[in-house]
Design a protein around this motif. Sequence first.
Motif, short mmCIF file in Angstrom:
data_model
loop_
_atom_site.label_atom_id
_atom_site.label_comp_id
_atom_site.label_asym_id
_atom_site.label_seq_id
_atom_site.Cartn_x
_atom_site.Cartn_y
_atom_site.Cartn_z
N VAL A 120 -5.21 3.71 -3.07
CA VAL A 120 -4.06 4.45 -3.62
C VAL A 120 -3.73 3.88 -5.00
CG1 VAL A 120 -1.59 4.89 -3.39
CG2 VAL A 120 -3.09 5.09 -1.40
N ARG A 121 -3.48 4.78 -5.94
CA ARG A 121 -3.04 4.38 -7.28
C ARG A 121 -1.78 5.17 -7.64
NH1 ARG A 121 -8.57 3.80 -10.96
NH2 ARG A 121 -9.69 2.40 -9.52
N PHE A 122 -0.74 4.45 -8.08
CA PHE A 122 0.52 5.09 -8.46
C PHE A 122 0.51 5.46 -9.93
CE2 PHE A 122 1.71 2.86 -4.62
CZ PHE A 122 2.63 3.72 -4.01
N ASN A 177 2.16 0.45 -9.63
CA ASN A 177 0.72 0.32 -9.40
C ASN A 177 0.26 -1.13 -9.50
OD1 ASN A 177 -1.75 1.94 -8.91
ND2 ASN A 177 -2.41 1.00 -10.83
N ASP A 178 0.77 -1.86 -10.50
CA ASP A 178 0.41 -3.27 -10.65
C ASP A 178 0.80 -4.07 -9.42
OD1 ASP A 178 -0.66 -2.78 -13.11
OD2 ASP A 178 1.12 -3.42 -14.24
N VAL A 238 0.08 -6.68 -3.30
CA VAL A 238 0.78 -6.79 -2.01
C VAL A 238 -0.09 -6.24 -0.89
CG1 VAL A 238 2.81 -6.07 -0.68
CG2 VAL A 238 3.03 -6.59 -3.13
N SER A 239 -0.31 -7.05 0.14
CA SER A 239 -1.14 -6.65 1.27
C SER A 239 -0.40 -5.68 2.19
CB SER A 239 -1.57 -7.87 2.08
OG SER A 239 -2.40 -8.71 1.31
N TYR A 240 -1.17 -4.82 2.82
CA TYR A 240 -0.62 -3.93 3.84
C TYR A 240 -0.37 -4.73 5.13
CZ TYR A 240 -1.65 0.47 1.38
OH TYR A 240 -1.66 1.52 0.49
N SER A 273 8.52 -3.47 -3.84
CA SER A 273 9.91 -3.74 -4.20
C SER A 273 10.79 -2.50 -4.12
CB SER A 273 9.97 -4.32 -5.61
OG SER A 273 9.21 -5.51 -5.69
N ASP A 274 10.27 -1.37 -4.64
CA ASP A 274 11.09 -0.17 -4.74
C ASP A 274 10.60 0.98 -3.87
OD1 ASP A 274 12.80 -1.33 -6.66
OD2 ASP A 274 11.32 -0.90 -8.23
#
Length: 533
Positions: free
Chosen positions: A137-139, A145-146, A151-153, A176-177
């Motif tokens: 997945v890319r935001f 995205n960074d 952050v691990s699932y 975070s958001d």
Amino acid sequence: MNDNGGMQKRMLIMTLVVFAFFIAYEFLVLKPQQEEKAKQQEIAKEQKQNSAPDVTSVSNAPVAQSQDDMNKSIQALSSKAIGSSNILTTIKTNRNIIEIDRLGRVAQVTLLEAKYKDEDGNQIKLFEADQLRPLEVRFANTNINDEAFKVSYETTATNVDATKEAQKFTLVQKLSDITLTKNFTVYPNGHYDLDISTDKKEQYFITNGFRPNVLADMYADHGLYLKLNDGTMELTSDEDLDKVKSYTGIKFVSNFDRYYATVIYNFDNSLQVSLMPDNNNNPQGFVHVTEKISFSGYMGPKHFNDLKALHPELTDVIEYGWFTFIAKPMFTLLQFIQSYVGNWGWTIVILTILIKLVLYPLSYKGMVSMNKLKELAPKMKEIQEKYKNDKQKQSMHMMELYKKHNANPMGGCLPLILQIPVFFAIYRVLLNAIELKGAEWIFWVHDLAEMDPYFVLPILMGASMWLQQKITPNTMQDEMQKKIFQMLPIIFTFFFLWFPAGLTLYWFVNNVFTIAQQYYINQMFEKKRAAKK
């Protein structure tokens, strides 16, 4: 066309051009690419060996290793090896093992069926360790995205056994958001359903990853394949995408090599897909998402019946090239024959005979025409000599000669041209049919999808081509043309050494029946000539 020599020259050029394409494409395009890729993989492997601590421990291990331990050590150095510490969830179905990494991506798919083994005897793995991975997945928001790549699932199951019935599990990535959730349903036949959602409205993309890298060669297309809602297909081959392309109304996106594919599909709610080139202009597919999306996926062999069982339209994942409209019904016929015969080798033999019977009227006309031209060769030579300085008169007298004896200078050429689509269709069918994988034929041929290990079929094919050439009437006047034409059996034999045995079998049987047809027509003309004396 001025004379028969010109016609013969065009026939020779046409025959050579077909095969010259394969030669040029391999040595001028694919071979340099493969050499460069091998060089890069070797550099990456050396870097991995120099940096990975477990490699050092392998090299310092006791000499008296068991064969299994040695195989595991070798596999650990493979370009497809995935570190176990990076795997979050391992899924086992009846057909494959799917490993999901800590970023919620498909790290590796290992095929479990016995016939899917590589040249070292190990079960085939679809992906390279350093490639773009399926379900990444890319935001659109670069800040999100960074963080997402750091952050691990979290998972609801580290091991999923879907060998007997469908199983569900969930991956969650808490940023975070925003929080992203992937709800999987995995089925015993190896395919999956996936629902992805975020708790806030945010645009992101999910990729189908780079194609499987098991068999990508010059003989078959490999890259990315789209099917649009209007039924049209869009192929983007590797190294052929120079800019971003976007599509709406997509039914499926498939990244594929010769025999294997990674597919994302939704036949109820169409997808929006953008293709982005990587550093080598290879196509990378990204599905657009805002907040949530649902689709299904498949990663594995392009086996016709398996794809059809998932959805009839998924059989379009199998790409046959320009002559798909002939190739698809031909494959259907091939399967029908095999269902009764039970052996793919004999099925190919029967199909070849059926094709020869259907095309016999065309072959007959071409062969008869060539025999007529052979009989007229002395008179044609006289005209050429008599009017060698006046091409217009030479052409006029040639046409009068053809008309008087009811001969057609294109009679041998036109039937050949009309048969070319059929040849290429059966060529692509046999080249792309993974059903031939592991299919035995007779004695020494244990896999029709692989080359003949003892080169028996290529040699027989070359010998039959030489014999066919010997008994086929030849009115070529130019000695250089004759010499080039005589080299064709050697050239074809050389290239067929590495062709799949199933394809070589088709060509050999085709030659045998062509020889029989030519012999019959030659005998018929001999009887006519004897009756005239």
